[in-house]
Design a protein around this motif. Structure first.
Motif, PDB file in Angstrom:
ATOM      1  N   GLU A 267       0.830  -1.210   0.000  1.00 14.53           N
ATOM      2  CA  GLU A 267       0.000   0.000   0.000  1.00 14.53           C
ATOM      3  C   GLU A 267       0.866   1.261   0.000  1.00 14.53           C
ATOM      4  OE1 GLU A 267      -3.829  -1.796   2.525  1.00 14.53           O
ATOM      5  OE2 GLU A 267      -2.180  -0.748   3.556  1.00 14.53           O
ATOM      6  N   ALA A 268       1.888   1.255   0.832  1.00 14.40           N
ATOM      7  CA  ALA A 268       2.760   2.433   0.923  1.00 14.40           C
ATOM      8  C   ALA A 268       3.462   2.703  -0.392  1.00 14.40           C
ATOM      9  CB  ALA A 268       3.778   2.231   2.041  1.00 14.40           C
ATOM     10  N   VAL A 269       3.996   1.665  -1.006  1.00 18.52           N
ATOM     11  CA  VAL A 269       4.706   1.840  -2.275  1.00 18.52           C
ATOM     12  C   VAL A 269       3.758   2.326  -3.359  1.00 18.52           C
ATOM     13  CG1 VAL A 269       5.927   0.621  -4.123  1.00 18.52           C
ATOM     14  CG2 VAL A 269       6.525   0.185  -1.733  1.00 18.52           C
ATOM     15  N   GLU A 270       2.561   1.766  -3.400  1.00 18.62           N
ATOM     16  CA  GLU A 270       1.597   2.167  -4.428  1.00 18.62           C
ATOM     17  C   GLU A 270       1.191   3.635  -4.254  1.00 18.62           C
ATOM     18  OE1 GLU A 270      -2.786   0.840  -6.240  1.00 18.62           O
ATOM     19  OE2 GLU A 270      -1.910  -0.234  -4.533  1.00 18.62           O
ATOM     20  N   LEU A 271       0.850   4.013  -3.036  1.00 15.33           N
ATOM     21  CA  LEU A 271       0.415   5.393  -2.778  1.00 15.33           C
ATOM     22  C   LEU A 271       1.538   6.400  -3.068  1.00 15.33           C
ATOM     23  CD1 LEU A 271      -1.610   5.050   0.556  1.00 15.33           C
ATOM     24  CD2 LEU A 271      -2.507   5.851  -1.629  1.00 15.33           C
ATOM     25  N   LEU A 272       2.700   6.118  -2.554  1.00  9.91           N
ATOM     26  CA  LEU A 272       3.811   7.058  -2.680  1.00  9.91           C
ATOM     27  C   LEU A 272       4.325   7.133  -4.116  1.00  9.91           C
ATOM     28  CD1 LEU A 272       5.461   6.041   0.666  1.00  9.91           C
ATOM     29  CD2 LEU A 272       4.843   8.403   0.084  1.00  9.91           C
ATOM     30  N   THR A 273       4.358   6.003  -4.805  1.00 10.22           N
ATOM     31  CA  THR A 273       4.795   6.013  -6.208  1.00 10.22           C
ATOM     32  C   THR A 273       3.828   6.820  -7.065  1.00 10.22           C
ATOM     33  OG1 THR A 273       5.876   3.856  -5.983  1.00 10.22           O
ATOM     34  CG2 THR A 273       5.338   4.584  -8.219  1.00 10.22           C
ATOM     35  N   ALA A 274       2.532   6.617  -6.840  1.00 10.93           N
ATOM     36  CA  ALA A 274       1.532   7.349  -7.611  1.00 10.93           C
ATOM     37  C   ALA A 274       1.636   8.857  -7.389  1.00 10.93           C
ATOM     38  CB  ALA A 274       0.134   6.859  -7.240  1.00 10.93           C
ATOM     39  N   ALA A 275       2.082   9.254  -6.191  1.00 15.41           N
ATOM     40  CA  ALA A 275       2.199  10.673  -5.875  1.00 15.41           C
ATOM     41  C   ALA A 275       3.515  11.280  -6.356  1.00 15.41           C
ATOM     42  CB  ALA A 275       2.081  10.861  -4.360  1.00 15.41           C
ATOM     43  N   GLY A 276       4.418  10.441  -6.890  1.00 14.82           N
ATOM     44  CA  GLY A 276       5.709  10.946  -7.344  1.00 14.82           C
ATOM     45  C   GLY A 276       6.728  11.096  -6.238  1.00 14.82           C
ATOM     46  N   ALA A 277       6.539  10.367  -5.149  1.00 15.92           N
ATOM     47  CA  ALA A 277       7.487  10.428  -4.027  1.00 15.92           C
ATOM     48  C   ALA A 277       8.627   9.428  -4.250  1.00 15.92           C
ATOM     49  CB  ALA A 277       6.768  10.113  -2.717  1.00 15.92           C
ATOM     50  N   PRO A 278       9.820   9.683  -3.691  1.00 16.14           N
ATOM     51  CA  PRO A 278      10.967   8.787  -3.867  1.00 16.14           C
ATOM     52  C   PRO A 278      10.904   7.611  -2.898  1.00 16.14           C
ATOM     53  CG  PRO A 278      11.625  10.701  -2.597  1.00 16.14           C
ATOM     54  CD  PRO A 278      10.182  10.913  -2.969  1.00 16.14           C
ATOM     55  N   VAL A 279      10.200   6.566  -3.275  1.00 17.41           N
ATOM     56  CA  VAL A 279       9.973   5.429  -2.401  1.00 17.41           C
ATOM     57  C   VAL A 279      10.521   4.162  -3.044  1.00 17.41           C
ATOM     58  CG1 VAL A 279       7.700   4.961  -3.388  1.00 17.41           C
ATOM     59  CG2 VAL A 279       8.230   4.150  -1.077  1.00 17.41           C
ATOM     60  N   ALA A 280      10.987   3.241  -2.218  1.00 15.04           N
ATOM     61  CA  ALA A 280      11.399   1.917  -2.673  1.00 15.04           C
ATOM     62  C   ALA A 280      11.164   0.926  -1.550  1.00 15.04           C
ATOM     63  CB  ALA A 280      12.872   1.905  -3.077  1.00 15.04           C
ATOM     64  N   PRO A 281      10.670  -0.264  -1.874  1.00 10.53           N
ATOM     65  CA  PRO A 281      10.515  -1.286  -0.832  1.00 10.53           C
ATOM     66  C   PRO A 281      11.865  -1.900  -0.492  1.00 10.53           C
ATOM     67  CG  PRO A 281       9.956  -2.197  -2.969  1.00 10.53           C
ATOM     68  CD  PRO A 281      10.253  -0.746  -3.208  1.00 10.53           C
ATOM     69  N   VAL A 282      12.036  -2.344   0.738  1.00  8.46           N
ATOM     70  CA  VAL A 282      13.221  -3.104   1.114  1.00  8.46           C
ATOM     71  C   VAL A 282      12.958  -4.548   0.697  1.00  8.46           C
ATOM     72  CG1 VAL A 282      14.688  -3.885   3.003  1.00  8.46           C
ATOM     73  CG2 VAL A 282      13.769  -1.550   3.012  1.00  8.46           C
ATOM     74  N   LEU A 283      13.662  -5.002  -0.342  1.00 10.45           N
ATOM     75  CA  LEU A 283      13.401  -6.312  -0.924  1.00 10.45           C
ATOM     76  C   LEU A 283      14.359  -7.375  -0.387  1.00 10.45           C
ATOM     77  CD1 LEU A 283      12.834  -5.439  -4.698  1.00 10.45           C
ATOM     78  CD2 LEU A 283      11.127  -5.641  -2.875  1.00 10.45           C
ATOM     79  N   SER A 284      13.916  -8.609  -0.425  1.00 10.95           N
ATOM     80  CA  SER A 284      14.790  -9.736  -0.147  1.00 10.95           C
ATOM     81  C   SER A 284      15.595 -10.049  -1.411  1.00 10.95           C
ATOM     82  CB  SER A 284      13.969 -10.958   0.245  1.00 10.95           C
ATOM     83  OG  SER A 284      13.201 -11.403  -0.881  1.00 10.95           O
ATOM     84  N   HIS A 285      16.565 -10.914  -1.262  1.00  8.92           N
ATOM     85  CA  HIS A 285      17.371 -11.337  -2.407  1.00  8.92           C
ATOM     86  C   HIS A 285      16.479 -11.928  -3.495  1.00  8.92           C
ATOM     87  CE1 HIS A 285      20.116 -14.028  -4.670  1.00  8.92           C
ATOM     88  NE2 HIS A 285      21.062 -13.150  -4.353  1.00  8.92           N
ATOM     89  N   ALA A 286      15.568 -12.810  -3.099  1.00  8.57           N
ATOM     90  CA  ALA A 286      14.683 -13.454  -4.073  1.00  8.57           C
ATOM     91  C   ALA A 286      13.759 -12.438  -4.739  1.00  8.57           C
ATOM     92  CB  ALA A 286      13.869 -14.555  -3.391  1.00  8.57           C
ATOM     93  N   GLU A 287      13.252 -11.485  -3.964  1.00  2.57           N
ATOM     94  CA  GLU A 287      12.379 -10.461  -4.537  1.00  2.57           C
ATOM     95  C   GLU A 287      13.128  -9.591  -5.530  1.00  2.57           C
ATOM     96  OE1 GLU A 287       9.084  -9.509  -1.073  1.00  2.57           O
ATOM     97  OE2 GLU A 287      11.143  -8.792  -0.780  1.00  2.57           O
ATOM     98  N   MET A 288      14.372  -9.267  -5.231  1.00  4.56           N
ATOM     99  CA  MET A 288      15.175  -8.469  -6.155  1.00  4.56           C
ATOM    100  C   MET A 288      15.372  -9.217  -7.466  1.00  4.56           C
ATOM    101  SD  MET A 288      18.418  -8.289  -7.577  1.00  4.56           S
ATOM    102  CE  MET A 288      19.497  -9.209  -6.471  1.00  4.56           C
ATOM    103  N   LEU A 289      15.714 -10.515  -7.388  1.00  6.66           N
ATOM    104  CA  LEU A 289      15.945 -11.288  -8.595  1.00  6.66           C
ATOM    105  C   LEU A 289      14.684 -11.406  -9.447  1.00  6.66           C
ATOM    106  CD1 LEU A 289      18.221 -14.184  -7.273  1.00  6.66           C
ATOM    107  CD2 LEU A 289      18.905 -12.195  -8.641  1.00  6.66           C
TER     108      LEU A 289
END
Length: 344
Positions: free
Chosen positions: A277-299
């Motif tokens: 939810e946070a990533v979706e809301l902030l990305t849509a607003a043009g804010a500099p957001v990124a989720p903290v991903l696991s190794h598998a999620e990054m790949l």
């Protein structure tokens, strides 16, 4: 043709820093011959590590302590443009493949030594690994704890990247002048130089350096990062997306005097949302957001997949693209081979 087609690299390194440096060169087309000791490089036991650092290289087993093995290595060095070694200071000389010996045979050779603390200096003979170099370089925080097995080895990767850069620069000069060089690269040196470009912290508040810059927990036990610095536009977008619009118009100078209060408001607002939810809301607003991903999620991330980061490396070029994901040589698979003919 990739950018470094025709560049001949003789690689005597093991583990991570040297192999990653020569992997970067190989990905850009360099002809890399990897010299391994009898029995092979120890990292071959850890194939998930070894394979990603040794694509597009040829493998030869040479016993440098034998007359024939040393002679073959010297023969290859005579036709190389680059020689990379990662022995402790002094070992290459004792084996007969030090800079002085190779320079006599090949004055245009770019000779790169990668070691923990460099070939000279009070710490040059001190053994160590990534965590030691980070400690001496003040690249560990005061509350540092022992690393996990999957923690990024910053000193190793930074030194490898710097080595690839220095080698390329050395080759540019050598091709222009006919004179090679010796690159003495200490892993701790690279981090110490990086740390020296960052102002020393005078206090630690637990919050980020400015409101809206840091790591923020979400209600589902995950985390996001926000990267607002001085930009009023990004601060306003972040506040409005998080429902704390009453702070959106606070100017940067005022925000610096209210770090605890304003960052606390951001922290509380993020804590009410899931990571998605946070990533979706902030990305849509043009804010500099990124989720903290696991190794598998990054790949599995589409962005890196579309850019073929794992397959083609981190460098993207338009006219001379890097090589696609390639094979990993079997131990001594290329015994007896010579340098490839230069295409340009």
């Amino acid at each position: 043709m990739a950018l470094l087609d025709g560049l001949r690299v003789l690689d005597l390194t093991m583990w991570r820093p040297g192999p990653y440096a020569t992997q970067l060169l190989a990905q850009l087309g360099a002809d890399v011959i990897k010299v391994e000791p009898p029995g092979g490089e120890p990292m071959r036991m850890f194939r998930s590590h070894f394979d990603v650092l040794n694509r597009h290289k040829r493998s030869m087993v040479l016993d440098l302590k034998s007359e024939d093995g040393l002679a073959r290595c010297l023969e290859l060095a005579g036709g190389a443009e680059v020689f990379v070694e990662g022995f402790r200071p002094g070992v290459a000389d004792r084996l007969g493949v030090g800079y002085g010996a190779l320079r006599e045979r090949n004055p245009a050779l770019v000779y790169c030594s990668i070691s923990g603390y460099g070939a000279e200096g009070p710490l040059s003979d001190v053994p160590g690994h990534d965590i030691n170099y980070r400690a001496y370089a003040a690249a560990l925080p005061p509350d540092a704890v022992s690393p996990e097995a999957d923690e990024l080895p910053v000193a190793d990767m930074a030194a490898a990247t710097m080595a690839a850069f220095a080698i390329s620069a050395g080759c540019l000069k050598a091709r222009a002048t006919g004179a090679g060089d010796r690159i003495d690269l200490g892993m701790a040196d690279v981090l110490a130089h990086w740390v020296g470009t960052v102002p020393e912290a005078t206090r630690r508040s637990g919050a980020g350096p400015v409101p809206g810059y840091g790591v923020y927990p979400t209600k589902d036990g995950q985390k996001i990062t926000l990267g607002v610095v001085s930009e009023d536009r990004l601060w306003g977008a972040t506040c409005r997306a998080l429902g704390i619009g009453e702070h959106a118009d606070v100017p940067f100078a005022e925000r610096l005097g209210r770090i605890g209060e304003l960052d606390g408001a951001v922290t509380a607002a993020v804590a009410k949302l899931t990571r998605a939810e946070a990533v979706e809301l902030l990305t849509a607003a043009g804010a500099p957001v990124a989720p903290v991903l696991s190794h598998a999620e990054m790949l599995g991330l589409d962005h890196f997949g579309q850019r073929a980061v794992q397959e083609e490396g981190p460098v993207r070029t338009t006219v001379h693209p890097p090589l696609p994901e390639g094979p990993v040589a079997g131990l001594d698979e290329h015994r007896g081979q010579i340098w490839r003919s230069r295409t340009a």
